[in-house]
Design an enzyme around this catalytic site. Structure first.
Site, PDB file in Angstrom:
ATOM      1  N   GLN A  60     -10.086 -12.685   2.958  1.00 19.42           N
ATOM      2  CA  GLN A  60     -10.529 -11.341   2.579  1.00 19.42           C
ATOM      3  C   GLN A  60     -10.863 -11.337   1.091  1.00 19.42           C
ATOM      4  OE1 GLN A  60      -8.427  -7.040   2.474  1.00 19.42           O
ATOM      5  NE2 GLN A  60      -8.525  -7.920   4.539  1.00 19.42           N
ATOM      6  N   TYR A  92       0.832  -1.202   0.000  1.00 19.37           N
ATOM      7  CA  TYR A  92       0.000   0.000   0.000  1.00 19.37           C
ATOM      8  C   TYR A  92       0.871   1.259   0.000  1.00 19.37           C
ATOM      9  CZ  TYR A  92      -4.128  -2.883   1.031  1.00 19.37           C
ATOM     10  OH  TYR A  92      -5.150  -3.800   0.978  1.00 19.37           O
ATOM     11  N   ARG A 122     -16.507   9.875   6.445  1.00 21.22           N
ATOM     12  CA  ARG A 122     -17.061   8.624   5.932  1.00 21.22           C
ATOM     13  C   ARG A 122     -16.928   7.497   6.954  1.00 21.22           C
ATOM     14  NH1 ARG A 122     -15.892   6.256   0.557  1.00 21.22           N
ATOM     15  NH2 ARG A 122     -18.089   5.701   0.655  1.00 21.22           N
ATOM     16  N   LEU A 138     -17.705  -0.514   0.511  1.00 22.90           N
ATOM     17  CA  LEU A 138     -18.480   0.679   0.147  1.00 22.90           C
ATOM     18  C   LEU A 138     -18.445   0.944  -1.355  1.00 22.90           C
ATOM     19  CD1 LEU A 138     -17.403   3.023   3.074  1.00 22.90           C
ATOM     20  CD2 LEU A 138     -19.661   2.003   2.737  1.00 22.90           C
ATOM     21  N   GLY A 162     -16.275   2.111  -3.336  1.00 23.20           N
ATOM     22  CA  GLY A 162     -15.762   3.405  -3.748  1.00 23.20           C
ATOM     23  C   GLY A 162     -16.749   4.544  -3.608  1.00 23.20           C
ATOM     24  N   SER A 180     -13.241  -3.341  -0.035  1.00 20.05           N
ATOM     25  CA  SER A 180     -14.030  -2.391  -0.835  1.00 20.05           C
ATOM     26  C   SER A 180     -15.527  -2.565  -0.613  1.00 20.05           C
ATOM     27  CB  SER A 180     -13.699  -2.522  -2.329  1.00 20.05           C
ATOM     28  OG  SER A 180     -14.181  -1.415  -3.053  1.00 20.05           O
ATOM     29  N   SER A 240      -6.236 -14.005   1.400  1.00 19.92           N
ATOM     30  CA  SER A 240      -7.053 -12.999   0.737  1.00 19.92           C
ATOM     31  C   SER A 240      -7.283 -13.445  -0.702  1.00 19.92           C
ATOM     32  CB  SER A 240      -6.335 -11.643   0.767  1.00 19.92           C
ATOM     33  OG  SER A 240      -7.123 -10.619   0.212  1.00 19.92           O
ATOM     34  N   ASN A 241      -8.513 -13.301  -1.147  1.00 18.19           N
ATOM     35  CA  ASN A 241      -8.874 -13.608  -2.542  1.00 18.19           C
ATOM     36  C   ASN A 241      -8.701 -15.091  -2.899  1.00 18.19           C
ATOM     37  OD1 ASN A 241      -9.294 -10.715  -3.360  1.00 18.19           O
ATOM     38  ND2 ASN A 241      -7.121 -10.608  -2.842  1.00 18.19           N
ATOM     39  N   HIS A 269      -1.730 -12.372   0.315  1.00 18.36           N
ATOM     40  CA  HIS A 269      -2.527 -11.368  -0.390  1.00 18.36           C
ATOM     41  C   HIS A 269      -3.258 -11.881  -1.627  1.00 18.36           C
ATOM     42  CE1 HIS A 269      -2.574  -6.703  -1.039  1.00 18.36           C
ATOM     43  NE2 HIS A 269      -3.748  -7.243  -1.203  1.00 18.36           N
TER      44      HIS A 269
END
Length: 305
Positions: free
Chosen positions: A164, A41, A273, A212, A214, A210, A142-143, A112
């Site tokens: 995730q 990130y 937010r 929301l 975006g 993700s 993740s994924n 990841h």
């Protein structure tokens, strides 16, 4: 993801640290104590900025739960980006995260992305060493699909604790895989069928990245947006007004209403937010079946078969 600024080799200044504090304080104020990172990130700056917070407040680490992810290589020095879940990559990724975060351990390490060259026995041995040295306290992914988790679990010294996945009103194919069983439209659904059921049976937490979408249903819809998006945003706003809450709480509440006990990873670094998500659990608990299906069918742009 948004704490470290630009995804380049630039540094970061005190303004990014101040913004990170604002985001963390907004999260803590509504009871959020888990923070999700990844070594990539902002090319590591996301973790470095968060590490500044931990270094400046000696009480913060004991009040929160930290997880990070390793296994994606962005393509250094002009090379190809790729996935790398070799033992060396996992080891180096974890210790790089610990240095940037200025902590001695991760509560959870997530792998990841699935790596086609992954050797489950090699990964299991690497995870075992990290657990023994105390660098991590739990392992997740993740994924990954149910089949990928099972193949990996056979070689891990401890049970997987999390998967995730991208789940949201916009990415609703996890629900499509349920309603489109034995239906021709099911062939066009990409979400790995049975993954949520597998997680429920094995006690693996489902984390939604993700969630929301975006902001496409909570403030970012325009006249040029697809009809389904505009209709969904209008329905979300209507429900929020009727329940005296914010659109973000409706969008997250829709995920939380699912019996898979989904944990949304909010992702935003915007304090407003974050605060707007405060009612999400209560909204999810009170959401009727008809409201849930109304949101789902409006977002998918057509009724269920």
């Amino acid at each position: 993801m948004g704490l470290g600024g630009a995804w380049d080799a630039s540094g970061y200044g005190p303004e990014l640290v101040d913004r990170a504090w604002e985001a963390v304080e907004a999260a803590l104020a509504i009871g959020i104590t888990r923070f999700d990172h990844a070594d990539i990130y902002s090319r590591g700056k996301g973790e470095s900025v968060f590490g500044e917070l931990l270094a400046s407040d000696s009480t913060l680490r004991g009040r929160i739960h930290l997880q990070s992810k390793v296994g994606i290589r962005l393509g250094e020095n002009g090379g190809f980006g790729h996935y790398d879940l070799s033992a060396q990559s996992i080891h180096d990724g974890v210790h790089g995260s610990l240095r940037r975060l200025r902590t001695d351990y991760l509560d959870v390490l997530l792998l990841h992305r699935p790596d086609p060259l992954l050797d489950p026995a090699e990964v299991g041995a690497a995870v075992g060493r990290l657990l023994e040295e105390g660098s991590i306290r739990a392992i997740g992914v993740s994924n990954m699909s149910a089949a990928q988790m099972d193949a990996l679990q056979d070689h891990l010294p401890v049970p997987l604790v999390a998967d995730q996945l991208e789940l949201s009103l916009a990415r609703h194919d996890f629900a499509d895989t349920t309603v489109l069983v034995n239906h021709a439209d099911g062939a066009g659904t990409s979400f790995p069928h049975g993954t949520l059921e597998h997680c429920a049976r094995r006690g693996i937490e489902v984390q939604a990245w993700s969630p929301l979408a975006g902001g496409r249903y909570s403030g970012r819809t325009t006249a040029e947006s697809p009809d389904a998006d505009r209709a969904t945003a209008a329905l979300v706003a209507e429900l929020a007004a009727s329940k005296g809450t914010e659109p973000e709480a409706i969008v997250l509440g829709w995920l939380l209403r699912h019996p898979g006990r989904i944990s949304p990873v909010i992702g935003s670094a915007n304090p407003r937010r974050i605060a707007a998500c405060a009612d999400a659990e209560a909204v999810g608990a009170a959401m009727t079946r008809e409201e849930w299906y109304a949101l789902y069918q409006t977002a998918r742009g057509k009724r269920v078969p």
